[in-house]
Design a protein around this motif. Structure first.
Motif, PDB file in Angstrom:
ATOM      1  N   HIS A 249      -6.935 -22.115 -22.340  1.00  0.00           N
ATOM      2  CA  HIS A 249      -6.855 -22.693 -20.990  1.00  0.00           C
ATOM      3  C   HIS A 249      -7.082 -21.700 -19.849  1.00  0.00           C
ATOM      4  N   THR A 250      -7.247 -20.418 -20.164  1.00  0.00           N
ATOM      5  CA  THR A 250      -7.637 -19.488 -19.074  1.00  0.00           C
ATOM      6  C   THR A 250      -8.939 -19.988 -18.447  1.00  0.00           C
ATOM      7  N   GLN A 251      -9.760 -20.667 -19.274  1.00  0.00           N
ATOM      8  CA  GLN A 251     -11.070 -21.140 -18.804  1.00  0.00           C
ATOM      9  C   GLN A 251     -10.961 -22.260 -17.778  1.00  0.00           C
ATOM     10  N   ARG A 252      -9.819 -22.895 -17.712  1.00  0.00           N
ATOM     11  CA  ARG A 252      -9.688 -24.035 -16.791  1.00  0.00           C
ATOM     12  C   ARG A 252      -9.174 -23.630 -15.404  1.00  0.00           C
ATOM     13  N   GLY A 253      -8.627 -22.389 -15.321  1.00  0.00           N
ATOM     14  CA  GLY A 253      -8.006 -22.009 -14.048  1.00  0.00           C
ATOM     15  C   GLY A 253      -8.868 -21.069 -13.240  1.00  0.00           C
ATOM     16  N   GLY A 254      -8.276 -20.615 -12.144  1.00  0.00           N
ATOM     17  CA  GLY A 254      -8.921 -19.597 -11.317  1.00  0.00           C
ATOM     18  C   GLY A 254      -9.603 -20.170 -10.098  1.00  0.00           C
ATOM     19  N   SER A 255      -9.807 -19.264  -9.140  1.00  0.00           N
ATOM     20  CA  SER A 255     -10.453 -19.642  -7.881  1.00  0.00           C
ATOM     21  C   SER A 255     -11.904 -20.058  -8.158  1.00  0.00           C
ATOM     22  N   PRO A 256     -12.331 -21.197  -7.623  1.00  0.00           N
ATOM     23  CA  PRO A 256     -13.703 -21.652  -7.901  1.00  0.00           C
ATOM     24  C   PRO A 256     -14.757 -20.707  -7.327  1.00  0.00           C
ATOM     25  N   SER A 257     -15.866 -20.591  -8.032  1.00  0.00           N
ATOM     26  CA  SER A 257     -16.989 -19.771  -7.543  1.00  0.00           C
ATOM     27  C   SER A 257     -17.563 -20.429  -6.293  1.00  0.00           C
ATOM     28  N   ALA A 258     -18.354 -19.647  -5.558  1.00  0.00           N
ATOM     29  CA  ALA A 258     -18.991 -20.187  -4.343  1.00  0.00           C
ATOM     30  C   ALA A 258     -19.854 -21.395  -4.713  1.00  0.00           C
ATOM     31  N   TYR A 259     -20.562 -21.291  -5.837  1.00  0.00           N
ATOM     32  CA  TYR A 259     -21.443 -22.382  -6.259  1.00  0.00           C
ATOM     33  C   TYR A 259     -20.630 -23.657  -6.486  1.00  0.00           C
ATOM     34  N   ASP A 260     -19.518 -23.529  -7.208  1.00  0.00           N
ATOM     35  CA  ASP A 260     -18.690 -24.716  -7.450  1.00  0.00           C
ATOM     36  C   ASP A 260     -18.175 -25.319  -6.144  1.00  0.00           C
ATOM     37  N   ARG A 261     -17.803 -24.452  -5.205  1.00  0.00           N
ATOM     38  CA  ARG A 261     -17.282 -24.974  -3.924  1.00  0.00           C
ATOM     39  C   ARG A 261     -18.364 -25.740  -3.152  1.00  0.00           C
ATOM     40  N   VAL A 262     -19.575 -25.198  -3.189  1.00  0.00           N
ATOM     41  CA  VAL A 262     -20.662 -25.839  -2.424  1.00  0.00           C
ATOM     42  C   VAL A 262     -21.055 -27.170  -3.073  1.00  0.00           C
ATOM     43  N   ILE A 263     -21.226 -27.163  -4.404  1.00  0.00           N
ATOM     44  CA  ILE A 263     -21.613 -28.411  -5.090  1.00  0.00           C
ATOM     45  C   ILE A 263     -20.502 -29.453  -4.918  1.00  0.00           C
ATOM     46  N   ALA A 264     -19.254 -29.010  -5.058  1.00  0.00           N
ATOM     47  CA  ALA A 264     -18.124 -29.941  -4.919  1.00  0.00           C
ATOM     48  C   ALA A 264     -18.105 -30.543  -3.514  1.00  0.00           C
ATOM     49  N   SER A 265     -18.366 -29.726  -2.510  1.00  0.00           N
ATOM     50  CA  SER A 265     -18.362 -30.226  -1.124  1.00  0.00           C
ATOM     51  C   SER A 265     -19.472 -31.251  -0.942  1.00  0.00           C
ATOM     52  N   ARG A 266     -20.625 -30.965  -1.546  1.00  0.00           N
ATOM     53  CA  ARG A 266     -21.758 -31.882  -1.384  1.00  0.00           C
ATOM     54  C   ARG A 266     -21.538 -33.182  -2.161  1.00  0.00           C
ATOM     55  N   PHE A 267     -20.993 -33.062  -3.368  1.00  0.00           N
ATOM     56  CA  PHE A 267     -20.675 -34.272  -4.148  1.00  0.00           C
ATOM     57  C   PHE A 267     -19.666 -35.132  -3.375  1.00  0.00           C
ATOM     58  N   GLY A 268     -18.648 -34.482  -2.811  1.00  0.00           N
ATOM     59  CA  GLY A 268     -17.579 -35.211  -2.102  1.00  0.00           C
ATOM     60  C   GLY A 268     -18.126 -36.003  -0.919  1.00  0.00           C
ATOM     61  N   ALA A 269     -18.939 -35.322  -0.104  1.00  0.00           N
ATOM     62  CA  ALA A 269     -19.494 -35.983   1.090  1.00  0.00           C
ATOM     63  C   ALA A 269     -20.436 -37.117   0.668  1.00  0.00           C
ATOM     64  N   TYR A 270     -21.188 -36.887  -0.406  1.00  0.00           N
ATOM     65  CA  TYR A 270     -22.152 -37.881  -0.890  1.00  0.00           C
ATOM     66  C   TYR A 270     -21.423 -39.130  -1.402  1.00  0.00           C
ATOM     67  N   ALA A 271     -20.304 -38.903  -2.092  1.00  0.00           N
ATOM     68  CA  ALA A 271     -19.532 -40.039  -2.632  1.00  0.00           C
ATOM     69  C   ALA A 271     -19.053 -40.944  -1.489  1.00  0.00           C
ATOM     70  N   VAL A 272     -18.578 -40.327  -0.415  1.00  0.00           N
ATOM     71  CA  VAL A 272     -18.099 -41.127   0.730  1.00  0.00           C
ATOM     72  C   VAL A 272     -19.271 -41.893   1.352  1.00  0.00           C
ATOM     73  N   GLU A 273     -20.393 -41.204   1.489  1.00  0.00           N
ATOM     74  CA  GLU A 273     -21.592 -41.833   2.063  1.00  0.00           C
ATOM     75  C   GLU A 273     -21.982 -43.078   1.251  1.00  0.00           C
ATOM     76  N   LEU A 274     -21.900 -42.968  -0.073  1.00  0.00           N
ATOM     77  CA  LEU A 274     -22.269 -44.108  -0.925  1.00  0.00           C
ATOM     78  C   LEU A 274     -21.347 -45.297  -0.656  1.00  0.00           C
ATOM     79  N   LEU A 275     -20.036 -45.020  -0.598  1.00  0.00           N
ATOM     80  CA  LEU A 275     -19.089 -46.126  -0.343  1.00  0.00           C
ATOM     81  C   LEU A 275     -19.371 -46.760   1.012  1.00  0.00           C
ATOM     82  N   LEU A 276     -19.656 -45.900   2.013  1.00  0.00           N
ATOM     83  CA  LEU A 276     -19.924 -46.428   3.362  1.00  0.00           C
ATOM     84  C   LEU A 276     -21.187 -47.272   3.402  1.00  0.00           C
ATOM     85  N   ASN A 277     -22.114 -46.954   2.494  1.00  0.00           N
ATOM     86  CA  ASN A 277     -23.358 -47.741   2.443  1.00  0.00           C
ATOM     87  C   ASN A 277     -23.235 -48.954   1.541  1.00  0.00           C
TER      88      ASN A 277
END
Ligand code: F6P
Length: 319
Positions: A249-277
């Protein structure tokens, strides 16, 4: 749509917090109320629901885990559980739901969608095993955790002239072990998607030894065999010193990489956009570097093409 709910479910993954933050803040930006559902589907059934504001998701983008907690709910698999969940959503006036998780979590989202409840899925799992997207949140961070361990183990493997079997997570998928094996220069990689016999591994170590190689890293996906069995076979047949490291489980923890943060932010905003549409029953994804969405109720076959390419390349480079 005036109220959206968000939950995380199944195994946590670094970057889930960044996705939660993006969903919450995108909702607020669009003047929509957003409710956090704690402890996944179980919390939804139990009514563990609280309104979130801008501040509730402050200072979490850099944190591993999920501020909404997670669970694997047995109750939600039942008709009764799903009915209770819908009652809770109706009680809170939540009109759409964003679910961050893996395969199992999307099965739940499919159920709600089939019952007419609008859901959008965001792929979040270190396994990177969701069909319909090339990437799942958490994979990059977990991969870097594995690589850090592999590099360290290689140091001691060299000093002691040992063969190390290192086991990575991934359930039935080999992505984590494969990418880590390639990036860490493993001599052999064992993954569920491609049959490799223990004999092949042993013969390769033997050939390497004849050329003067005194240590090796065998990268094993958890779904591809038993690390102790392989180590035992190597010891029995070649009489080399072997050790096993299960990264767990060490593999599941830790501060997310920059890439993960950016993709996660984009996925999150996109998900809301879909619901709004007015979209529902969709999963957001990344395909050929494009953000896409797919029918959650559809059946996708995750192609093994990239896996085969990476596997062949790694075999070619580790002769
Ligand atoms: O799906 C993520 C994952 O970490 C898998 O790689 C692993 O097989 C499983 O979850 C472990 O689950 P748990 O945390 O429930 O032991």
């Amino acid at each position: 749509m005036k109220r959206i709910g968000i939950l995380t479910s199944g195994g946590d993954a670094p970057g889930m917090n960044a996705a939660i933050r993006a969903v919450v803040r995108s909702c607020i930006y669009h003047d929509i109320e957003v409710f956090g559902i704690y402890y996944g589907y179980q919390g939804l059934i139990d009514g563990e629901i609280k309104q979130l504001d801008i501040g509730s998701v402050g200072d979490i983008i850099q944190k591993g885990g999920t501020m909404l907690f997670s669970s694997r709910s047995e109750d939600f698999k039942t008709e009764e559980g799903q009915q209770k969940a819908i009652e809770q959503l109706n009680h809170y006036g939540i009109e759409g739901l964003v679910i961050i998780g893996g395969d199992g979590s999307f099965k739940g989202a499919k159920k709600l969608t089939e019952k007419g409840y609008p859901c959008i899925g965001i792929p979040g799992t270190i396994d990177n095993d969701i069909a319909g997207t090339d990437y799942t949140i958490g994979f990059d961070t977990a991969l870097n955790t594995v690589i850090e361990a592999v590099d360290k183990i290689r140091d001691t493997a060299t000093s002691h002239e040992r063969i190390y079997v290192i086991e990575a997570m991934g359930r039935d998928a080999g992505d984590l072990a494969l990418w880590a094996g390639l990036a860490g220069g493993a001599e052999s990689i064992l993954i569920p998607e491609i049959k490799t016999s223990y004999d092949d591994v042993i013969q390769k170590i033997k050939r390497g030894h004849e050329r003067g190689k005194r240590h090796s890293i065998i990268m094993l996906a958890e779904g591809a065999g038993n690390a102790y069995d392989i180590a035992e076979r190597i010891k029995d047949e070649l009489n080399f010193s072997t050790r096993v490291t299960i990264l767990g489980h060490t593999q599941r923890g830790g501060s997310p990489s920059a890439y993960d943060r950016v993709i996660a932010s984009r996925f999150g905003a996109y998900a809301v956009e879909l619901l709004l549409n007015g979209k529902q029953g969709r999963m957001v994804g990344l395909e050929n570097n494009q953000f896409v969405d797919y029918d959650l109720t559809g059946n996708f076959d995750k192609s093994n093409k990239e896996i085969e390419e990476l596997y062949n390349l790694s075999s070619q480079l580790s002769i």
